[in-house]
Design an enzyme around this catalytic site. Structure first.
Site, PDB file in Angstrom:
ATOM      1  N   TYR A 129       0.845  -1.204   0.000  1.00 14.63           N
ATOM      2  CA  TYR A 129       0.000   0.000   0.000  1.00 14.63           C
ATOM      3  C   TYR A 129       0.878   1.252   0.000  1.00 14.63           C
ATOM      4  O   TYR A 129       0.676   2.181  -0.794  1.00 14.63           O
ATOM      5  CB  TYR A 129      -0.891  -0.074   1.237  1.00 14.63           C
ATOM      6  CG  TYR A 129      -1.897   1.022   1.416  1.00 14.63           C
ATOM      7  CD1 TYR A 129      -3.050   1.070   0.640  1.00 14.63           C
ATOM      8  CD2 TYR A 129      -1.727   1.996   2.400  1.00 14.63           C
ATOM      9  CE1 TYR A 129      -3.999   2.067   0.833  1.00 14.63           C
ATOM     10  CE2 TYR A 129      -2.669   2.988   2.597  1.00 14.63           C
ATOM     11  CZ  TYR A 129      -3.805   3.020   1.814  1.00 14.63           C
ATOM     12  OH  TYR A 129      -4.741   3.999   2.006  1.00 14.63           O
ATOM     13  N   ASP A 153     -12.483   7.386   4.451  1.00 15.01           N
ATOM     14  CA  ASP A 153     -11.255   8.152   4.645  1.00 15.01           C
ATOM     15  C   ASP A 153     -11.525   9.630   4.443  1.00 15.01           C
ATOM     16  O   ASP A 153     -11.648  10.073   3.301  1.00 15.01           O
ATOM     17  CB  ASP A 153     -10.197   7.658   3.653  1.00 15.01           C
ATOM     18  CG  ASP A 153      -8.837   8.329   3.830  1.00 15.01           C
ATOM     19  OD1 ASP A 153      -8.714   9.265   4.640  1.00 15.01           O
ATOM     20  OD2 ASP A 153      -7.891   7.904   3.144  1.00 15.01           O
ATOM     21  N   ASP A 194      -4.586   4.046   9.961  1.00  8.77           N
ATOM     22  CA  ASP A 194      -5.503   3.259   9.131  1.00  8.77           C
ATOM     23  C   ASP A 194      -5.762   1.917   9.793  1.00  8.77           C
ATOM     24  O   ASP A 194      -4.858   1.329  10.400  1.00  8.77           O
ATOM     25  CB  ASP A 194      -4.882   2.954   7.759  1.00  8.77           C
ATOM     26  CG  ASP A 194      -5.051   4.080   6.748  1.00  8.77           C
ATOM     27  OD1 ASP A 194      -5.536   5.166   7.109  1.00  8.77           O
ATOM     28  OD2 ASP A 194      -4.670   3.852   5.576  1.00  8.77           O
TER      29      ASP A 194
END
Lengths: 124, 124
Positions: free
Chosen positions: A14, A38, A99
């Site tokens: 990622y 997000d 995250d």
């Protein structure tokens, strides 16, 4: 159960997708019907196409990610603490983010939630 | 919307409750019907009494918490990255954790989720 090594590899992939500015590489980590929220509390991006479009837009800022601490696991989840750096309106900016990823049994991300707010934005 | 200063204050009060070994001080930060899932993927502790009992048990290990990075916000959420240190079976141990808190409009925590797995436990 998804093993920790796989989770770390996905988080690294990622981060690498941002390094390369490759939204498709980021979207490929997600399941077909995944959701991305997000930041948390905003409408989700639902499905791989919407997710790819979201990352294409995010990556336009030249955002790069660097981990602040080792990836956390737990069941089919990962959580990671990182700093985003970007150059915007002629200045260097920084955003502090955490995250969380949920994984399906195939090791794809089914849900991503990004925790950050205005107080985590520096230099704007 | 819960402001960031309040979120940081609650996280600091949570850490202070561990420093004092005071499970009631930790439980007081939660709403009556709150849920605690620690670690993620395990059965939740539901309601303030169950949450107090959970923290009483956790604190028996002498666990202390220290933040690894600034608290992240976003809507009525906080997320924070920290290290737990404890002395267990005659040795110093360390666990890497990320917690997420959801807040109600009164500023109480309604949901806590703790992300950590076996690979985040060191010295055991």
């Amino acid at each position: 159960m998804i093993d920790h090594t796989h989770k770390v590899r996905i988080v690294e992939a990622y981060i690498a997708a941002f390094d390369k500015g490759d939204p498709s590489a980021a979207a490929e980590l997600f399941a077909e019907n995944a959701v991305v929220e997000d930041p948390v509390g905003t409408p989700v991006h639902h499905g791989k196409d919407a997710i790819r479009a979201f990352y294409a837009n995010s990556m336009k800022t030249g955002a790069k990610l660097s981990l602040d601490a080792p990836v956390r696991g737990g069941a089919n989840y990962a959580a990671f603490c990182f700093t985003v750096t970007l150059n915007y309106a002629g200045g260097d900016k920084r955003i502090e983010v955490i995250d969380t990823f949920a994984f399906d049994e195939a090791g794809k991300v089914t849900e991503m939630r990004a925790f950050w707010g205005p107080e985590n934005m520096h230099g704007f």
